[in-house]
Every structure is written in structure tokens, then in C-alpha cells.
Write a protein that holds these residues in place. Structure first.
Motif, short mmCIF file in Angstrom:
data_model
loop_
_atom_site.label_atom_id
_atom_site.label_comp_id
_atom_site.label_asym_id
_atom_site.label_seq_id
_atom_site.Cartn_x
_atom_site.Cartn_y
_atom_site.Cartn_z
N ALA A 109 0.83 -1.21 0.00
CA ALA A 109 0.00 0.00 0.00
C ALA A 109 0.86 1.26 0.00
N THR A 203 -6.52 2.42 -0.95
CA THR A 203 -6.18 1.51 0.15
C THR A 203 -7.41 0.78 0.69
N GLY A 276 -6.62 -2.89 -3.50
CA GLY A 276 -6.42 -2.31 -2.18
C GLY A 276 -6.10 -3.36 -1.12
#
Length: 352
Positions: A109, A203, A276
Motif C-alpha cells: 500500500a 487503500t 487495495g
């Protein structure tokens, strides 16, 4: 006596094979169910007829352009995370290891955030409602892979050079997760509103963000790594008895550990860069399969993939239906389910 042992072994293998058929049937049912449910409910019959081109359905566009890509993406992402968790738990010798708990997902991420903010990969796209899109997804995927490799390299250095205990790896994972989370927040602090919106949006674990192109890349990566893992299945079985035993059986421990973690991080980074962060699938799936059939990696590897795809697909169905017409990110559902199990495993281990 030998005949009884042979019969017992055959019954165990039959039980394990039967579980595979059950998982495939359940996966097929959930596949149809996932396409059927949503803001607009589509009858099972219409879904089947449309998928097999038996008859043109009134819901043709919804099925093929919206629901099918999402369902396939959920199953591929869940399968990849399930396999990655099973492999990490083996080579790190820790039942609590998973992409989410050792910081690999957070590293990926951070890499994606770096690409969006520093390289300008995120933008606002107007389609009636404001929506964040990624204009250079492959740069995001590459940076996510580099971020996940940083997390894996740290774990490898600690586990091999410093020889820390398997229990301490999870504590190291907490520190790595905190570091990458703080680094992500640092980048966001100096970013524009659009870039912050893009990183926050990206995310969130949401399988609806993956289209056919992304699904193809995930499937190619997953299949390639899965073949390697299956070829090495006997080595994973041997390593469960300890490094010394595995070495006497001809297993190259260092190469197996490094290659397995790199390939696992590749799977996680590709999935994270496209859909994500999705937590706990890599932790839950191998444990449930291991509880049913044991730790035989001949079956644990493919069944963790099947159950991971099943688990994430069911979670996505819940995310789309629990607060209709609002669709929740599936990462929220998996975290609600996975957190209690994580605490249960911590209590069961009684070592950390």
C-alpha cells in the motif's frame, strides 16, 4: 497391520479429495449467487442462461460488464491471498503469519501511495459523480511490489541473519506495519486533496475496482506462482519437521524460503495495487483448511486458494447487501471477521 494402515491412509486421502470437490461445488454456487445479488436482483436462471449463452437475458449488460468482473476479481484476489498466507506460515514457521500481519500488505500500500503521489498516478475522473481513477496502474503495481519486497526483506533479515524466534516475527510485523502506515501518512500530509483522495480510495479493499485487464494480470501472476508452490509441495511438508530434517532430505532451505516469500509478496503486491488492502484472508483460509485436513501441503496449497476465493466472495456478497443500496468495501467485512480469529489464535498459542 500394514493392510489396516493402507486402508486408513486411503480413507484419509479420499476425505481430502472429497473436500476439494465440496469446495469447487460451493465456489460454483457462490459464483452464481454473487452475480445474482445486488441492488438489482437477477434470477439464477437468467444468470446461468446468460453465462452459457443459452438465452439472451434482460440483465446481459449488468451481468457481463459489472457483476462478472467483480465476482471473478473477488475469487482471484481471495485465492491469491489464501495461498500467500499458507506459504508464509510455512516458511516463517509461524501460524500467525500472513500478508496482513507481517506488514507485506502495508508495504504494498505504501508503494502504491508513493506511485500515486510522487509519480502522479492518481487523478479525478468525472462520470456524473466524482470518482478516483488510476491512470498508470502498472507503475502502481510495480511500486507496490517494491514496497512489499521491502517488508519481506526486513522479515528475511530478522529471521535468518538475526535468527529471531517465529513468535517475534509477528511483533516485527507490527513494527513494519506501523512504519509503512506512518510513511504513507507522511506522503499524504504533503499531497494535494486529489492525491489524498486517490490514496485513501485505493487503500480501501474493494474488489469492484478491478476490471478484466486487472483480473488477467492477477490470474497470470497467481497461476505462475501457484505452479511453483505445487511443485515444491514436498519441500513445504519437509520443512514442517524443522530445518535440519529438511536439509537431510535435500531441501535447500535458504533458497526455498527466499523464493517463496518473494513470490508470495508478488501475489500480494499485484492484488493490493489493483484492489487495495484486504486483511485476514491469508490468515483465515489456511487455518480453516488445516483444521479440516491437516498440514499436508499437497492439499493445503490448492485448497487454501479455493477457500480464500470462496471466503472473499462471500464477504463481498455481505458487503453489497448488508446496507443496501450502500456497498461497503470488502476489506471492512474481512477485518470484522478476521480480528476475532486473530485474537483466538493468539490465546491458543499462549507464547507471544
Amino acid at each position: 497391520m500394514s493392510c489396516e494402515l493402507h486402508q486408513h491412509y486411503k480413507s484419509l486421502i479420499l476425505k481430502k479429495i472429497s473436500l476439494g470437490f465440496i469446495l469447487i461445488v460451493l465456489l460454483g454456487f457462490v459464483f452464481i449467487l454473487s452475480i445474482s445479488v445486488g441492488a438489482i436482483k437477477i434470477p439464477f436462471q437468467d444468470v446461468v442462461q446468460s453465462l452459457f449463452r443459452i438465452k439472451t437475458s434482460n440483465y446481459e449488460r449488468i451481468i457481463w460488464d459489472l457483476r462478472l468482473t467483480r465476482t471473478v476479481g473477488a475469487m482471484l484476489a481471495g485465492a491469491g491471498l489464501g495461498v500467500a498466507g499458507a506459504i508464509m506460515q510455512n516458511v516463517l514457521r509461524n501460524p500467525l503469519a500472513s500478508p496482513f500481519t507481517i506488514g507485506v500488505s502495508q508495504g504494498a500500500a505504501f508503494g502504491a501511495t508513493f506511485a500515486i503521489i510522487v509519480f502522479g498516478a492518481g487523478q479525478m475522473h468525472m462520470t456524473g459523480n466524482e470518482m478516483v481513477t488510476i491512470k498508470t496502474p502498472y507503475i502502481v503495481a510495480l511500486c507496490a511490489f517494491i514496497g512489499s519486497l521491502l517488508a519481506v526483506t526486513t522479515i528475511l533479515l530478522l529471521s535468518t541473519v538475526r535468527n529471531i524466534t517465529p513468535e517475534s516475527i509477528i511483533l516485527a510485523g507490527v513494527a513494519i506495519s506501523a512504519f509503512f502506515t506512518a510513511s504513507t501518512m507522511f506522503l499524504q500530509y504533503f499531497a494535494s486533496d486529489i492525491q489524498v483522495a486517490a490514496t485513501v480510495f485505493w487503500t480501501f479493499g474493494d474488489v469492484g475496482k478491478a476490471g478484466w485487464g486487472e483480473n488477467v494480470y492477477i490470474s497470470i501472476t497467481l497461476l505462475s506462482c501457484l505452479i511453483y508452490f505445487i511443485v515444491k509441495r514436498w519441500d513445504y511438508n519437509a520443512i514442517q519437521w524443522g530445518d535440519d530434517v529438511a536439509k537431510t532430505l535435500g531441501v535447500n532451505i535458504r533458497f526455498l524460503r527466499v523464493s517463496s516469500l518473494v513470490l508470495s509478496s508478488l501475489i500480494v503486491s499485484i492484488i493490493t495495487s489493483f484492489v487495495g488492502i484486504i486483511g485476514f484472508i491469508g490468515l483465515i483460509s489456511p487455518h480453516i483448511i488445516r483444521f479440516i485436513i491437516g498440514s499436508d501441503y499437497r492439499f493445503l496449497i490448492p485448497y487454501s486458494a479455493l477457500f480464500g476465493g470462496l471466503l472473499l466472495s462471500v464477504s463481498d456478497i455481505i458487503a453489497r447487501t448488508v446496507l443496501q443500496p450502500v456497498t461497503l468495501p470488502v476489506g471492512i467485512i474481512t477485518s470484522f471477521v478476521g480480528a476475532p480469529l486473530f485474537f483466538f489464535l493468539l490465546i491458543k498459542m499462549r507464547k507471544i
